[in-house]
Write a protein that holds these residues in place. Structure first.
Motif, PDB file in Angstrom:
ATOM      1  N   VAL A  77     -10.089  87.162 -32.414  1.00  0.00           N
ATOM      2  CA  VAL A  77      -9.651  87.744 -33.383  1.00  0.00           C
ATOM      3  C   VAL A  77      -8.442  88.535 -33.373  1.00  0.00           C
ATOM      4  CG1 VAL A  77     -10.585  89.863 -34.972  1.00  0.00           C
ATOM      5  CG2 VAL A  77     -11.954  88.274 -34.448  1.00  0.00           C
ATOM      6  N   ALA A  78      -8.203  89.282 -32.212  1.00  0.00           N
ATOM      7  CA  ALA A  78      -6.803  90.083 -32.194  1.00  0.00           C
ATOM      8  C   ALA A  78      -5.649  89.029 -32.157  1.00  0.00           C
ATOM      9  CB  ALA A  78      -7.003  90.553 -30.796  1.00  0.00           C
ATOM     10  N   ARG A  79      -5.763  87.738 -31.510  1.00  0.00           N
ATOM     11  CA  ARG A  79      -4.699  86.899 -31.870  1.00  0.00           C
ATOM     12  C   ARG A  79      -4.525  86.519 -33.010  1.00  0.00           C
ATOM     13  NH1 ARG A  79      -6.827  84.846 -26.800  1.00  0.00           N
ATOM     14  NH2 ARG A  79      -8.431  83.635 -27.920  1.00  0.00           N
ATOM     15  N   PRO A 130       7.392  94.225 -29.693  1.00  0.00           N
ATOM     16  CA  PRO A 130       8.295  93.680 -28.628  1.00  0.00           C
ATOM     17  C   PRO A 130       7.994  92.365 -28.229  1.00  0.00           C
ATOM     18  CG  PRO A 130       7.729  96.223 -28.371  1.00  0.00           C
ATOM     19  CD  PRO A 130       6.754  95.493 -29.172  1.00  0.00           C
ATOM     20  N   THR A 131       6.758  92.115 -27.860  1.00  0.00           N
ATOM     21  CA  THR A 131       6.347  91.071 -27.262  1.00  0.00           C
ATOM     22  C   THR A 131       5.242  90.337 -27.885  1.00  0.00           C
ATOM     23  OG1 THR A 131       4.786  91.759 -25.474  1.00  0.00           O
ATOM     24  CG2 THR A 131       7.166  91.650 -24.892  1.00  0.00           C
ATOM     25  N   PRO A 132       4.477  88.997 -27.808  1.00  0.00           N
ATOM     26  CA  PRO A 132       3.588  88.490 -28.247  1.00  0.00           C
ATOM     27  C   PRO A 132       2.427  89.373 -27.780  1.00  0.00           C
ATOM     28  CG  PRO A 132       5.099  86.821 -27.977  1.00  0.00           C
ATOM     29  CD  PRO A 132       5.552  88.081 -27.273  1.00  0.00           C
ATOM     30  N   LEU A 161      -2.305  93.113 -28.357  1.00  0.00           N
ATOM     31  CA  LEU A 161      -2.655  94.433 -27.819  1.00  0.00           C
ATOM     32  C   LEU A 161      -2.718  95.268 -28.902  1.00  0.00           C
ATOM     33  CD1 LEU A 161      -3.725  96.351 -25.435  1.00  0.00           C
ATOM     34  CD2 LEU A 161      -1.643  96.845 -25.420  1.00  0.00           C
ATOM     35  N   ALA A 162      -1.789  95.363 -29.838  1.00  0.00           N
ATOM     36  CA  ALA A 162      -1.993  96.413 -30.944  1.00  0.00           C
ATOM     37  C   ALA A 162      -3.115  95.964 -31.722  1.00  0.00           C
ATOM     38  CB  ALA A 162      -0.528  96.488 -31.682  1.00  0.00           C
ATOM     39  N   ALA A 163      -3.107  94.785 -31.965  1.00  0.00           N
ATOM     40  CA  ALA A 163      -4.199  94.216 -33.097  1.00  0.00           C
ATOM     41  C   ALA A 163      -5.640  94.631 -32.354  1.00  0.00           C
ATOM     42  CB  ALA A 163      -4.149  92.801 -33.123  1.00  0.00           C
ATOM     43  N   LYS A 217     -10.911  98.003 -32.373  1.00  0.00           N
ATOM     44  CA  LYS A 217     -11.765  98.771 -31.865  1.00  0.00           C
ATOM     45  C   LYS A 217     -11.655 100.161 -32.541  1.00  0.00           C
ATOM     46  CE  LYS A 217     -10.928  97.127 -27.044  1.00  0.00           C
ATOM     47  NZ  LYS A 217     -10.333  97.279 -25.792  1.00  0.00           N
ATOM     48  N   GLN A 218     -10.544 100.477 -33.248  1.00  0.00           N
ATOM     49  CA  GLN A 218     -10.321 101.592 -34.086  1.00  0.00           C
ATOM     50  C   GLN A 218     -11.334 101.476 -35.234  1.00  0.00           C
ATOM     51  OE1 GLN A 218      -6.168 102.199 -34.747  1.00  0.00           O
ATOM     52  NE2 GLN A 218      -5.753 103.520 -32.765  1.00  0.00           N
ATOM     53  N   LEU A 219     -11.236 100.158 -35.895  1.00  0.00           N
ATOM     54  CA  LEU A 219     -11.907 100.031 -37.017  1.00  0.00           C
ATOM     55  C   LEU A 219     -13.579 100.038 -36.797  1.00  0.00           C
ATOM     56  CD1 LEU A 219     -12.399  98.694 -39.827  1.00  0.00           C
ATOM     57  CD2 LEU A 219     -12.338  96.500 -38.910  1.00  0.00           C
TER      58      LEU A 219
END
Length: 430
Positions: free
Chosen positions: A250-252, A263-265, A270-272, A277-279
């Motif tokens: 899901v994150a990908r 900055p990088t894939p 990681l941000a996604a 997790k925040q959701l």
């Protein structure tokens, strides 16, 4: 959905004896309390709100409360139509109300903050008050932990204990420094006067990070979250697939469709993942998930339950304040003194942001455009590198000596002869 088990409490924490006998319809419901509705209600546009919905108290008025309900908005309920969702909240509400009633006379300094202090208030703006209180000497003894905060039932007024105030100010906490430095700050006791006299001890170049850099990082996070939220329904649809994708997959996928560059894939993934997790943490807090984890989010998606609000509804109301913090930090570092009231073009821009007329992405661009001036002010600032810890220590010792003197000599007033009785620890050993 059953209530989660209350968190274990320390044997030294204050207890409420006979909690099972407490009438949950009579306990106070402070601002922010999570509640469950006891009646069905029809909201605007004829939308039905069934009994048992979970929401959070926003404000009290007309003998009841405005309750924020996810996907619906604010709805008014009478007091007997609401109960606190968790038993622990009953205890918290009672302790907070008791502390407010007992220690409110011990306030030594207060001021009006927020939009009224910044010159950004309108007829809809709340009046926010913050200040400082001192603990009577007897409240510092015994096993029970004395309150470090006093908060009004509607959440509009907050006072910090003197030591907590000093510790927060030494960290360059924006809310604390604002309380001490806004022009309207007034002492109601000599203890408050001493705090104001020593407030320069707390000022240092640390405001560069706690005000400016913090505000810009928060704006970036809010922008990223809002953009990701635009794909929330897509994420929930993915969780309905067979086979169900795991968190990594899901994150990908989310990183691939996010409009925010990384900055990088790996950073994008990681941000996604952090957003996912925040959701589910947010949905858990709102009472929409059975557990605070990815599996519960998957079950929620596949069950077709009540959906969270759209990205449009998630627009952060505090974005303009974060931009104001950047401007405040820049001026304070450059000039050596703070200017809290916004004027001119900055005021006009902040009012537009507050009124929802500026996209969050544009607010972030405004902050990024202000970054060079903030950096330059930091480099050239004449403020000290660090706060004056020795001066702050002398202040706390002076306050402590005076509180003890009033208690021992029983001088008239809430810190001496008329001090409120400290609560006794109740209950047996665990």
């Amino acid at each position: 959905m059953s209530d989660p088990k209350p968190e274990a409490t320390s044997p030294t924490a204050s207890r409420v004896r006979g909690l099972e006998q407490i009438d949950r319809l009579s306990v106070p419901l402070p601002h922010g309390t999570e509640v469950t509705t006891r009646v069905e209600r029809v909201a605007s546009a004829g939308r039905r709100i069934p009994q048992g919905v979970v929401g959070r108290v926003v404000r009290a008025h007309d003998g009841g409360f405005d309750v924020q309900i996810v996907g619906v908005g604010e709805v008014w309920f009478a007091r007997d139509e609401l109960v606190p969702r968790r038993v622990g909240q009953v205890q918290f509400a009672q302790r907070r109300e008791a502390a407010w009633g007992a220690l409110r006379p011990c306030v030594v300094l207060e001021t009006r903050v927020g939009s009224h202090a910044w010159g950004l208030a309108d007829e809809r703006s709340d009046v926010d008050v913050r200040g400082v209180f001192a603990l009577p000497l007897s409240w510092t003894w015994g096993l029970g932990q004395a309150p470090q905060d006093l908060v009004s039932a509607d959440g509009s007024t907050t006072y910090w204990e003197v030591r907590k105030t000093v510790e927060q100010a030494l960290r360059a906490d924006p809310n604390t420094l604002e309380t001490l430095f806004v022009p309207g700050a007034k002492a109601s006791d000599v203890l408050g006067e001493w705090v104001l006299e020593e407030r320069e001890a707390f000022v240092s170049k640390a405001i560069f990070g706690s005000f400016g850099r913090y505000a810009m990082s928060q704006l970036d996070k809010l922008t990223r979250s809002q953009r990701l939220a635009e794909h929330r329904d897509l994420l929930l649809a993915w969780l309905c697939e067979e086979p169900t994708p795991d968190l990594d997959e899901v994150a990908r996928r989310l990183a691939a469709v996010s409009p925010r560059s990384a900055p990088t894939p790996e950073d994008g993934v990681l941000a996604a993942k952090t957003y996912v997790k925040q959701l589910y943490r947010s949905l858990w807090d709102q009472g929409l998930l059975a557990a605070n984890d990815f599996a519960a989010l998957t079950a929620y998606a596949r069950g077709g339950g009540q959906r969270p609000p759209s990205a449009r509804e998630l627009r952060p109301k505090n974005a303009y304040n974060l931009l104001r913090l950047v401007a405040l930090a820049t001026g304070w570092l450059r000039d050596g003194v703070p200017t809290f009231e916004a004027t001119g073009a900055l005021k006009a821009r902040l009012l537009d942001i507050k009124g929802g007329q500026v996209a969050l992405e544009d607010v972030l661009r405004d902050a990024e455009a202000m970054a060079p001036a903030l950096e330059a002010a930091h480099r050239e600032s004449r403020l000290p590198e660090h706060p004056d810890y020795a001066r702050a220590d002398r202040l706390l010792r002076r306050v402590g000596d005076e509180v003890a003197r009033r208690w021992v000599l029983k001088t008239p007033g809430p810190l001496g002869r008329d001090a409120p009785e400290a609560p006794a620890l109740e209950g047996g050993t665990e």
